[in-house]
Every structure is written in C-alpha cells, then in structure tokens.
Motif scaffolding. Structure first.
Motif, mmCIF file in Angstrom:
data_model
loop_
_atom_site.group_PDB
_atom_site.id
_atom_site.type_symbol
_atom_site.label_atom_id
_atom_site.label_comp_id
_atom_site.label_asym_id
_atom_site.label_seq_id
_atom_site.Cartn_x
_atom_site.Cartn_y
_atom_site.Cartn_z
ATOM 1 N N ARG A 10 3.078 34.023 -14.541
ATOM 2 C CA ARG A 10 2.651 35.226 -13.821
ATOM 3 C C ARG A 10 1.496 35.870 -14.579
ATOM 4 O O ARG A 10 1.576 36.073 -15.786
ATOM 5 N N LEU A 11 0.434 36.163 -13.839
ATOM 6 C CA LEU A 11 -0.734 36.851 -14.380
ATOM 7 C C LEU A 11 -0.761 38.251 -13.802
ATOM 8 O O LEU A 11 -0.785 38.422 -12.578
ATOM 9 N N THR A 12 -0.742 39.255 -14.653
ATOM 10 C CA THR A 12 -0.784 40.656 -14.220
ATOM 11 C C THR A 12 -2.079 41.269 -14.723
ATOM 12 O O THR A 12 -2.356 41.232 -15.931
ATOM 13 N N ARG A 13 -2.852 41.821 -13.819
ATOM 14 C CA ARG A 13 -4.163 42.376 -14.185
ATOM 15 C C ARG A 13 -3.997 43.464 -15.229
ATOM 16 O O ARG A 13 -3.170 44.379 -15.078
ATOM 17 N N ASN A 14 -4.772 43.369 -16.308
ATOM 18 C CA ASN A 14 -4.728 44.404 -17.340
ATOM 19 C C ASN A 14 -5.685 45.542 -16.980
ATOM 20 O O ASN A 14 -6.232 45.582 -15.872
ATOM 21 N N ASP A 15 -5.907 46.459 -17.908
ATOM 22 C CA ASP A 15 -6.740 47.631 -17.597
ATOM 23 C C ASP A 15 -8.180 47.466 -18.062
ATOM 24 O O ASP A 15 -8.939 48.430 -18.106
ATOM 25 N N ASP A 26 -11.315 41.470 -9.730
ATOM 26 C CA ASP A 26 -11.326 42.889 -9.385
ATOM 27 C C ASP A 26 -10.476 43.194 -8.160
ATOM 28 O O ASP A 26 -10.254 44.371 -7.836
ATOM 29 N N ARG A 27 -9.991 42.141 -7.504
ATOM 30 C CA ARG A 27 -9.152 42.321 -6.313
ATOM 31 C C ARG A 27 -7.723 41.806 -6.527
ATOM 32 O O ARG A 27 -6.772 42.376 -5.997
ATOM 33 N N VAL A 28 -7.597 40.718 -7.263
ATOM 34 C CA VAL A 28 -6.284 40.090 -7.446
ATOM 35 C C VAL A 28 -5.536 40.792 -8.586
ATOM 36 O O VAL A 28 -5.868 40.623 -9.755
ATOM 37 N N VAL A 29 -4.517 41.574 -8.217
ATOM 38 C CA VAL A 29 -3.786 42.347 -9.221
ATOM 39 C C VAL A 29 -2.661 41.550 -9.860
ATOM 40 O O VAL A 29 -2.207 41.862 -10.966
ATOM 41 N N LEU A 80 -8.684 33.766 -18.766
ATOM 42 C CA LEU A 80 -7.660 34.509 -18.024
ATOM 43 C C LEU A 80 -7.103 35.668 -18.842
ATOM 44 O O LEU A 80 -6.921 36.771 -18.326
ATOM 45 N N GLN A 81 -6.847 35.423 -20.117
ATOM 46 C CA GLN A 81 -6.247 36.473 -20.943
ATOM 47 C C GLN A 81 -7.208 37.624 -21.237
ATOM 48 O O GLN A 81 -6.790 38.694 -21.661
ATOM 49 N N ALA A 82 -8.495 37.403 -20.969
ATOM 50 C CA ALA A 82 -9.450 38.512 -21.084
ATOM 51 C C ALA A 82 -9.184 39.571 -20.022
ATOM 52 O O ALA A 82 -9.436 40.760 -20.245
ATOM 53 N N TRP A 83 -8.653 39.147 -18.882
ATOM 54 C CA TRP A 83 -8.486 40.056 -17.743
ATOM 55 C C TRP A 83 -7.046 40.237 -17.296
ATOM 56 O O TRP A 83 -6.747 41.149 -16.519
ATOM 57 N N TYR A 84 -6.152 39.356 -17.748
ATOM 58 C CA TYR A 84 -4.760 39.376 -17.297
ATOM 59 C C TYR A 84 -3.783 39.249 -18.464
ATOM 60 O O TYR A 84 -4.095 38.614 -19.473
ATOM 61 N N THR A 85 -2.616 39.840 -18.291
ATOM 62 C CA THR A 85 -1.480 39.538 -19.157
ATOM 63 C C THR A 85 -0.813 38.308 -18.573
ATOM 64 O O THR A 85 -0.381 38.325 -17.414
ATOM 65 N N VAL A 86 -0.757 37.239 -19.346
ATOM 66 C CA VAL A 86 -0.248 35.964 -18.839
ATOM 67 C C VAL A 86 1.133 35.697 -19.433
ATOM 68 O O VAL A 86 1.298 35.665 -20.654
ATOM 69 N N GLU A 87 2.121 35.490 -18.556
ATOM 70 C CA GLU A 87 3.487 35.221 -18.992
ATOM 71 C C GLU A 87 3.941 33.852 -18.509
ATOM 72 O O GLU A 87 3.791 33.527 -17.330
#
Length: 267
Positions: free
Chosen positions: A188-193, A126-129, A159-166
């Motif tokens: 790179r992990l980018t926080r999803n919505d 919830d903090r790491v974007v 991880l993929q439940a909460w982030y877009t992983v590239e």
C-alpha cells in the motif's frame, strides 16, 4: 461472484481465494467516498469486495481484455460501476477523473507490467492519494525496500519520495489459477505531505536512474559523466556510497550538489 472460473489473460494469474481478495479490498477502507480505479479486474473477484465497501458510482474498472469486459457487464450486480475497456498505461486519467478530486488505484496487477503501473501512478502523484494491490513478491519488496538493503532500486526511491510504502502481507502461489511460479505480495502506497522535493525533480529522477543503472559503482564513479566538463567532486563520504545505501533525502542532497556544480560552471 463466488465460484467464478477465472482465466489467464495477458500475463495475469487470477485470484481464487475470496478471503485474500477481501483483505486486498480492505486496504482502501480509510478512503470511503474517494473514487477508486481498479486496474485489470478480470472476472471481478476483487471488484465484488470493492463494491461492498464503496458506492458503485465511486468505482471504475479498467480492463484491457474485451471478453472480461463483457463478462463484468453481464455478471456484476446492479448498480454497476463504470467499466472502461482499455490499457491503463495509456489512459488519460485526468479525463477519466476530471477536476482536481483525488482518487485511489488498486488491483491484482499483471506481473509483466506491474513496474510500469507504478511509474504511471507517479505521473499522477498529485491526484493518486493511495495505491494498493498485489504483485510479484520480489517487486513488492523492492517498492518498500529501505536504504542499505539489496532490494532497493529505482522505484523504491522514486515512490518513497512521494509515498509511504508498506509491505502488508505475502500471498501463496496456490490461491491463483493458473498458479504462478512465485509468491505474491500486497503493498500500500499512501501519499505523504511532500509538495516539492526542493530540488530539480527531473534531475533527481536522472540521478536515481543513472546511479542504479550502475549500482555496483560508487556514486563518485556513476555520476562522473553527469558533471560539467573539467569539474570534479569534492572529498565527501557520500560519494563513496552505492545507490542502495542512500535515503530519499540523501538523493535530494546529491541532486542539489550536482545542480550547484553546474550553476558554478555557468557563472
């Protein structure tokens, strides 16, 4: 910082190719103005490029090795970033970054604790974007593995439940001192919505870990011990699959079904 003589500490191989270090730093270019935490900066090869892209006041370096901490204090240019000596896996990141302000995590991660680092990032989802960095290629590929691939595992799903992983690029073993025996990969992990998975998230984790812990078994067999006594699974194709075949959404659905079975028994 060019010409730095790296050293090996705590299972870490230090990057000597400045071009690779700059590419890794650039993975956070979309987050200018967002605090950045570098894990295991060592001799600051990556740090120097972070400081070119982010204000020093926005950069924190977390380093467990006291000699490296001393070196960073001595050699990093002014104004210097915040340098914290300690173990990232045990740090209270809410205290390090008070308030609700989001932050990013980056690093040339020690191979021997890279998975633990990403589990730690999940604790602060919830903090790491954004979280990016370099780790052993096989582990990096696992984080980004899609359903139906052999590399898919526990961290892939969680991880993929909460982030877009590239998976961004591969790094040769020859740009490290000492050279590791394997290649590295940058992810790179980018926080999803996603705010909520729509199921019992603790049970979701248990289902993922339990099924991958017996990945050669079908779901019907691996989750049987999790069922209420006397309860059996209905005929459905999903139970004939193995865990690496499931998407995040299918794991959520599996968790909901297990919740429903347990509730029906309690009625």
């Amino acid at each position: 910082m060019a010409g730095v003589k790296p050293k090996k500490a705590l299972g870490q191989h230090f990057l000597t190719d400045l071009g690779v270090a700059e590419r890794i730093a650039s993975t956070l270019d979309a987050y200018a103005g967002t605090p950045v935490l570098e894990v295991g900066p060592g001799m600051g090869v990556l740090s120097q490029f972070l400081l070119e892209r982010h204000a020093a006041s926005d950069v924190t370096l977390a380093e467990i090795d006291s000699e490296s901490v001393e070196w960073l204090h001595t050699h990093l240019p002014q104004p210097q970033p915040r340098i914290v000596e300690g173990d990232f896996l045990e740090m209270d990141l809410d205290a390090l970054f008070p308030g609700d302000r989001p932050f990013c995590v980056i690093g040339n991660y020690p191979y021997n604790i890279s998975s633990q680092i990403f589990f730690r990032v999940l604790d602060y989802k919830d903090r790491v974007v954004c979280c990016s960095g370099m780790l052993q290629r096989e582990v990096a590929e696992r984080l980004a593995a899609k359903p139906g691939t052999k590399a898919r595992g526990i961290l892939s799903v969680l991880l993929q439940a909460w982030y877009t992983v590239e998976y961004l690029f591969t790094v040769s073993e020859h740009v490290f001192n000492p050279p590791p025996k394997v290649k590295s990969g940058v992810v790179r992990l980018t926080r999803n919505d996603v705010i909520s998975l729509g199921c019992d998230e603790k049970l979701f984790k248990t289902v993922v870990k339990t099924t991958f812990g017996q990945r050669r078994k079908t779901l019907r067999n691996s989750i049987r011990p999790m069922l209420p006594q006397g309860c059996s699974l209905p005929e459905d194709e999903i139970y004939n699959l193995r865990p690496e075949q499931l998407s995040v959404e299918q794991f959520v659905e599996l968790t909901r079904r297990l919740e429903a079975l347990r509730k029906n028994v309690l009625k």
